[in-house]
Design an enzyme around this catalytic site. Structure first.
Site, PDB file in Angstrom:
ATOM      1  N   HIS A   1       0.838  -1.203   0.000  1.00  0.00           N
ATOM      2  CA  HIS A   1       0.000   0.000   0.000  1.00  0.00           C
ATOM      3  C   HIS A   1       0.875   1.257   0.000  1.00  0.00           C
ATOM      4  O   HIS A   1       0.683   2.158  -0.816  1.00  0.00           O
ATOM      5  CB  HIS A   1      -0.912  -0.053   1.229  1.00  0.00           C
ATOM      6  N   GLU A   2       1.853   1.289   0.870  1.00  0.00           N
ATOM      7  CA  GLU A   2       2.717   2.465   0.956  1.00  0.00           C
ATOM      8  C   GLU A   2       3.578   2.598  -0.306  1.00  0.00           C
ATOM      9  O   GLU A   2       3.820   3.702  -0.786  1.00  0.00           O
ATOM     10  CB  GLU A   2       3.609   2.392   2.199  1.00  0.00           C
TER      11      GLU A   2
ATOM     12  N   HIS B   1       1.610   4.227  -3.007  1.00  0.00           N
ATOM     13  CA  HIS B   1       1.595   5.682  -2.803  1.00  0.00           C
ATOM     14  C   HIS B   1       2.891   6.291  -3.334  1.00  0.00           C
ATOM     15  O   HIS B   1       2.887   7.229  -4.114  1.00  0.00           O
ATOM     16  CB  HIS B   1       1.522   6.024  -1.317  1.00  0.00           C
TER      17      HIS B   1
ATOM     18  N   HIS C   1      -6.668   7.938  -1.496  1.00  0.00           N
ATOM     19  CA  HIS C   1      -7.289   6.623  -1.300  1.00  0.00           C
ATOM     20  C   HIS C   1      -8.610   6.553  -2.046  1.00  0.00           C
ATOM     21  O   HIS C   1      -9.237   7.575  -2.303  1.00  0.00           O
ATOM     22  CB  HIS C   1      -7.550   6.375   0.195  1.00  0.00           C
TER      23      HIS C   1
HETATM   24 ZN   LIG Z   1      -2.547   5.129   2.256  1.00  0.00          ZN
END
Ligand SMILES: [Zn+2]
Ligand SMILES: *[C@@H]1O[C@H](CO)[C@@H](O)[C@H](O)[C@H]1NC(C)=O
Ligand SMILES: *[C@@H]1O[C@H](CO)[C@@H](O)[C@H](O)[C@H]1NC(C)=O
Ligand SMILES: *[C@@H]1O[C@H](CO)[C@@H](O)[C@H](O)[C@H]1NC(C)=O
Ligand SMILES: *[C@@H]1O[C@H](CO)[C@@H](O)[C@H](O)[C@H]1NC(C)=O
Length: 684
Positions: free
Chosen positions: A310-311, A314, A393
């Site tokens: 997830h990071e 990003h 998100h």
């Molecule tokens: Zn996030």
């Protein structure tokens, strides 16, 4: 800080969500946007900051580049052996031999991890966990994303605003835009608390006279990182952001007074991108992993790997600070070549919901919801965001269970979905293997209005629910309880139970009271069904009617959306999708879910041979993550199989759930106030 009451509460919401981050079974919150907002990103051509390289310089770089090596043997100590030791780059051969110019074709992204010296010293066990989770995350991401690889070693740029006191601004001067005076106190480049080693950085020169080529070298070029397209600084820390418990206590003290377990640390991980290349692609970033996350009691391999993915997404481009720099490469035959700036891609739709409008995202969402509505851009979460702003998100009512939703739930329910991969494709920096997307299931085929506040209360929806009933999570691997969370803004969904929720876990049958009465069967092929079956008793002819709830029965597929079920002690019987059926010896009915079972081959329990993540093509894997010439690049090992699920921290999860529910009620009235304009997706 004396905030007026509404804002203080607002902080409250944020903190509450942060708290939820970590505990298995509860929501995990990402604070990426808060962190990235504090960053100054170096935007430059990182490889050749002093203009196009001369041939001599190219040769010098080529000489430095290491040939691909097999790296260190797997598992040898050295994961963080000596962060301070510089890369010793000794080269033989290939002098003057520059690779012949071939048109670039995208290849799996090589993500190099580096543990900075600021990182906390970990125990052997913590190190092992970290290594395993990051290795898995990197492996998965590089199996999904391809780039035009960086030629030669990757060298990051220095920030001219940091090392330079004075830049020549006379555009007709020879040294226009070059540095005229160095800052006396310039030391080093940093990114989110990580000091970037000089060896990773291009040098910088000072030109004392405007019109003279005479220069002094302030810092020489570093060696750079060979075989690297993205440099991931992996920083293990116990930061304030990880803790956040002081604030938590202030906000939740009435609740916490009774719940001592809640004073646990909170955030799992956060990240920033630090630097972009001349096409705008991020080439370096920091992922901070909160140390408590690696503690034995709370560690779950898959959940940690997911948090890192997830990071990484990003840092690689799924970021509100990068949306406007995405590039349109649709008219180009090669990724990254001949692409045009997209400009602003975020626009509000007719209801005020902010959405990403780019071609692949729109197509992916239209396909997913089975709608041709051109307004269907990728919807962005509006919760922790000021009106008119965006977050990094997805709106969780629409893309519940996506890896890029703001709240990551139980790891077995999180998916790398087609819309997220489409967004990465639309950055223009990557070629994405879209065929590896995992079925989201949530909202599949439900039409353009799916997930709107006006329709989620509608009892006809088979994804949302009302009341506090027991039922089944929408993928039917778990039993569920009808609940909400702040991101759902009042809509409710069946979330996995805290205890013995998984139908596919045989051990869940142990101690399950009343199993004889309900005919439940737990095991790998069991799924959750809405039912009120009750075993008939010879003596009693009619039992009092019982309410419908979620229970586990075995299933087997006989075709797409066609299956049979087996209740304890009975034969296999056809269960007509969308219909109900009765079972001999039982009173009551079983509801047979439509379009949930035997339709998505990748929806299966996690196990040794069925991964929750796509199995990567490993062809390039070893090169991707190992080139270990130096101790601090992670000597990531070849693929290790996912291990079985580890136990959940039930007490903690329950306790936080309580905290969330309580504070959520408090915050709702406030939300209505801050969104004085109608909230996105409200009634037309
Ligand atoms: Zn996030
Ligand atoms: C800019 O540089 C040119 C060439 O060196 C010089 O002739 C001119 O006077 C400079 N202009 C200013 C405003 O300093
Ligand atoms: C995409 O992934 C699938 C499954 O791993 C693989 O079979 C296929 O070759 C990949 N496609 C490309 C273009 O890499
Ligand atoms: C979950 O199960 C464990 C063991 O059976 C039990 O001790 C615990 O109280 C249960 N928690 C809840 C919330 O039911
Ligand atoms: C089971 O549920 C169905 C549908 O709600 C209901 O019609 C029926 O009476 C129930 N049967 C029993 C035995 O509870």
């Amino acid at each position: 800080m004396a905030l007026p009451p509404p804002q203080r509460l607002w902080v409250g919401i944020v903190v509450v969500m942060v708290v939820v981050v970590e505990l298995p079974g509860a929501l995990q919150k990402c604070i990426f946007d808060e962190v990235q907002a504090e960053m100054r990103v170096v935007r430059a051509a990182p490889i050749y900051p002093n203009g196009p390289p001369s041939e001599a310089r190219l040769r010098a770089l080529a000489r430095r580049e290491l040939p691909p090596t097999s790296g260190k043997p797997p598992g040898q100590p050295g994961w963080r052996a000596s962060p301070l030791r510089s890369l010793t780059v000794k080269q033989s051969s290939s002098l003057g031999k520059i690779a012949p110019h071939t048109p670039p074709s995208p290849q799996p992204i090589r993500i190099q991890t580096w543990i900075p010296r600021e990182s906390e010293n970990l125990s052997g066990a913590e190190n092992g966990r970290l290594e395993a989770a990051v290795e898995e995350a990197v492996r998965i991401v590089s199996s999904l994303l391809s780039v035009n690889r960086v030629q030669g070693p990757l060298l990051l740029s220095r920030d001219i605003n940091k090392y330079c006191k004075f830049v020549w601004r006379n555009s007709s001067a020879i040294n226009y835009n070059r540095c005229g005076r160095a800052h006396n106190n310039y030391r080093s480049e940093t990114c989110l608390g990580v000091t970037i080693p000089d060896d990773h950085l291009a040098g910088c020169d000072i030109y004392p006279e405007a019109d003279s080529p005479r220069k002094t070298v302030l810092r020489p070029d570093g060696g750079g990182l060979p075989h690297t397209d993205f440099l991931l600084y992996l920083h293990v820390q116990s930061t304030d952001k990880c803790r956040a418990e002081k604030v938590l206590k202030l906000v939740l003290s009435p609740v916490l007074a009774d719940l001592p377990l809640c004073t646990q640390p909170t955030v799992a991980a956060y990240a920033v991108h630090c630097q972009t290349d001349s096409h705008g692609r991020p080439v370096a970033g920091v992922v901070v992993i909160c140390r408590h996350r690696l503690a034995e009691e709370t560690y779950t391999h898959q959940a940690t790997a997911q948090a890192v993915i997830h990071e990484l997404f990003h840092a690689l481009g799924f970021s509100k600070d990068l949306f406007h720099t995405w590039r349109d490469c649709s008219s180009s035959s090669q990724v990254g070549v001949g692409c045009a700036a997209r400009g602003e891609v975020i626009h509000p739709d007719g209801w005020g919901q902010m959405r990403i409008y780019t071609q692949s995202v729109i197509s992916a969402l239209q396909k997913h919801l089975a709608s041709t509505d051109p307004e269907l851009g990728g919807p962005l979460e509006n919760l922790d965001v000021l009106p008119g702003g965006v977050s990094s998100h997805w709106e969780s009512r629409v893309l519940q269970g996506s890896i890029m939703a703001a709240a990551l739930e139980d790891f077995t329910t999180v998916r790398i979905d087609p819309v997220t991969l489409a967004a990465l494709q639309d950055t223009g920096w990557y070629t994405v293997n879209l065929s590896q997307a995992q079925s989201l299931v949530w909202g599949d085929g439900e039409g353009a209005m799916f997930g709107s506040l006006s329709t989620c209360q509608d009892s006809s929806s088979s994804f949302f629910c009302t009341g506090s009933a027991l039922g089944c999570h929408f993928r039917h691997l778990h039993k569920g309880e009808c609940q909400t969370d702040p991101y759902l803004e009042g809509c409710q969904v069946y979330k996995p139970l805290k205890n013995r929720s998984e139908c596919w876990k045989r051990e869940n049958s142990r101690g399950s009271a009343g199993q004889a009465r309900t005919g439940e069967v737990f095991g790998f092929d069991s799924r959750c069904f809405f039912t009120n079956l009750t075993r008939q008793n010879q003596s009693q002819s009619v039992l009092p009617s019982s309410s419908v709830e979620g229970r586990c029965y075995r299933h087997r597929c006989t075709g797409p959306n066609r299956y049979q079920i087996q209740v304890s002690g009975c034969d296999w019987v056809d269960c007509p999708a969308g219909g109900t059926m009765q079972i001999k010896g039982y009173q009551g009915v079983v509801f047979c879910p439509d379009r949930r079972l035997c339709l998505y081959p990748d929806v299966a329990p996690p196990s040794g041979d069925v991964n929750i993540f796509p199995v990567p093509n490993t062809s390039d894997h070893s090169e991707t993550v190992t080139s270990g010439q130096d101790g601090t690049r992670s000597p990531l090992r070849p693929t290790t199989e996912l291990t079985a699920v580890t136990g959940l921290s039930f007490a903690a999860a329950v306790c936080v759930l309580v905290a969330v529910m309580a504070s959520y009620r408090k915050c709702r009235s406030f939300r209505a106030r801050i969104h004085s304009a109608p909230v996105a997706h409200s009634d037309p």
